[in-house]
Design an enzyme around this catalytic site. Sequence first.
Site, PDB file in Angstrom:
ATOM      1  N   ARG A   7       0.825  -1.216   0.000  1.00 53.85           N
ATOM      2  CA  ARG A   7       0.000   0.000   0.000  1.00 53.85           C
ATOM      3  C   ARG A   7       0.858   1.265   0.000  1.00 53.85           C
ATOM      4  O   ARG A   7       0.487   2.289  -0.561  1.00 53.85           O
ATOM      5  CB  ARG A   7      -0.937   0.013   1.215  1.00 53.85           C
ATOM      6  CG  ARG A   7      -1.905  -1.136   1.258  1.00 53.85           C
ATOM      7  CD  ARG A   7      -2.711  -1.244  -0.032  1.00 53.85           C
ATOM      8  NE  ARG A   7      -3.732  -2.279   0.023  1.00 53.85           N
ATOM      9  CZ  ARG A   7      -3.542  -3.569  -0.286  1.00 53.85           C
ATOM     10  NH1 ARG A   7      -2.348  -3.978  -0.687  1.00 53.85           N
ATOM     11  NH2 ARG A   7      -4.531  -4.446  -0.199  1.00 53.85           N
ATOM     12  N   CYS A 166      17.947  26.939  12.020  1.00 50.10           N
ATOM     13  CA  CYS A 166      17.970  25.878  13.018  1.00 50.10           C
ATOM     14  C   CYS A 166      17.161  26.329  14.241  1.00 50.10           C
ATOM     15  O   CYS A 166      16.654  27.457  14.275  1.00 50.10           O
ATOM     16  CB  CYS A 166      19.407  25.531  13.402  1.00 50.10           C
ATOM     17  SG  CYS A 166      20.179  26.698  14.531  1.00 50.10           S
ATOM     18  N   CYS A 181       6.961  20.932  29.715  1.00 53.83           N
ATOM     19  CA  CYS A 181       6.650  20.336  31.009  1.00 53.83           C
ATOM     20  C   CYS A 181       5.331  19.575  30.954  1.00 53.83           C
ATOM     21  O   CYS A 181       4.434  19.963  30.229  1.00 53.83           O
ATOM     22  CB  CYS A 181       6.545  21.417  32.066  1.00 53.83           C
ATOM     23  SG  CYS A 181       8.112  22.219  32.349  1.00 53.83           S
ATOM     24  N   CYS A 240      24.460  32.831  13.691  1.00 55.10           N
ATOM     25  CA  CYS A 240      24.001  31.798  14.628  1.00 55.10           C
ATOM     26  C   CYS A 240      25.167  30.906  15.060  1.00 55.10           C
ATOM     27  O   CYS A 240      25.906  30.404  14.210  1.00 55.10           O
ATOM     28  CB  CYS A 240      22.907  30.947  13.969  1.00 55.10           C
ATOM     29  SG  CYS A 240      22.411  29.545  14.983  1.00 55.10           S
TER      30      CYS A 240
HETATM   31 ZN   LIG Z   1      20.848  28.602  13.511  1.00 53.59          ZN
END
Ligand SMILES: [Zn+2]
Length: 339
Positions: A7, A166, A181, A240
């Site tokens: 499938r 990211c 949490c 970054c």
């Molecule tokens: Zn990044």
Amino acid sequence: MSERYSRQELFVPIGKEGQEKIRQKHVLVIGAGALGTGSAESLVRMGVGKLTIVDRDYVEWSNLQRQQLYDEEDAKQRVPKAIAAHKRLSQLNSEVEIHGLVQDVSATEAEQLIRDVDLIMDATDNFDTRMILNDVAQKYNIPWIYGACVGSYGLSYSIIPGKTPCLNCLLETVPIGGLTCDTAGIISPAVQMVVAYQITEALKILVEDDCSLRNQLISFDLWKNQHTSIIVDQLKKQSCPSCGDHPTYPYLEHQSQSKVAVLCGRDTVQIRPSHRITVDLENVANLLSKQADSVVRNPYLVSFKMGDFRLVLFKDGRALIHGTKNIEEAKSFYYRYLG
Ligand SMILES: [Zn+2]
């Protein structure tokens, strides 16, 4: 075994060729809670070649409402989730090479686990581990699929190194903290929805259909009937520290890893020994049986009660102390009985 995946092979974007690609891949699932068991079951049923599932915890009664690979016997015996998941997954598809690992994932473990992995599924319940995954995925150029849920709310995003922003890029803009949490409760359809988004993206990555990837961060609240897609391409930062031009992978810095941590949303402190040890669980259980209550031992851990605390000690010396959020209190309890 030609029938087994028929499938899925009939679905044009996969086909026989895609199925063969799926069979050649190794997927790492970090966490064997609600998201992890959902993802792992789908991946094993779809015929992924190899699956590794890692978790630091054991099955409790409160898990059974949504963690689909576990049963009452697992909760009674306090079986580590990675072991119970491995057993159940093996029954679902004997063609898949399955590894279940009982361990906490810090940077050291993450860099070891990542070898020969094609895709990482995020099924963690805490932010620290996600940031480690984010760094390790960038460093070794492996796609990973972020997923989180709480209450009736969930979100997912696919992170492709070199292409998408990211998780670190999104931190300041997208409300991804504080979602981890279990104090707010959770309903199982929120889990299933996140898993559906994560697994669909996983399939696209496994069959290498990159053009079909979603490229948007998706979030929803099933109870409030809300669905949102956010285009986040613009948020990729050249500066970054995880995915920019000069990455330093800050979450893989070994000195930043604490050996003692309060587990998010639970009255539980985790203590990891500073070096690798192997505990003789039988010996510990025998010693404790004279002074502690409710001593439970299985091949992977010893659990016992002492006053308001319950301590669970794993074979590698790692311990979970339930009944406190106070690190000093937990440490003194740990060293009094196990030091
Ligand atoms: Zn990044």
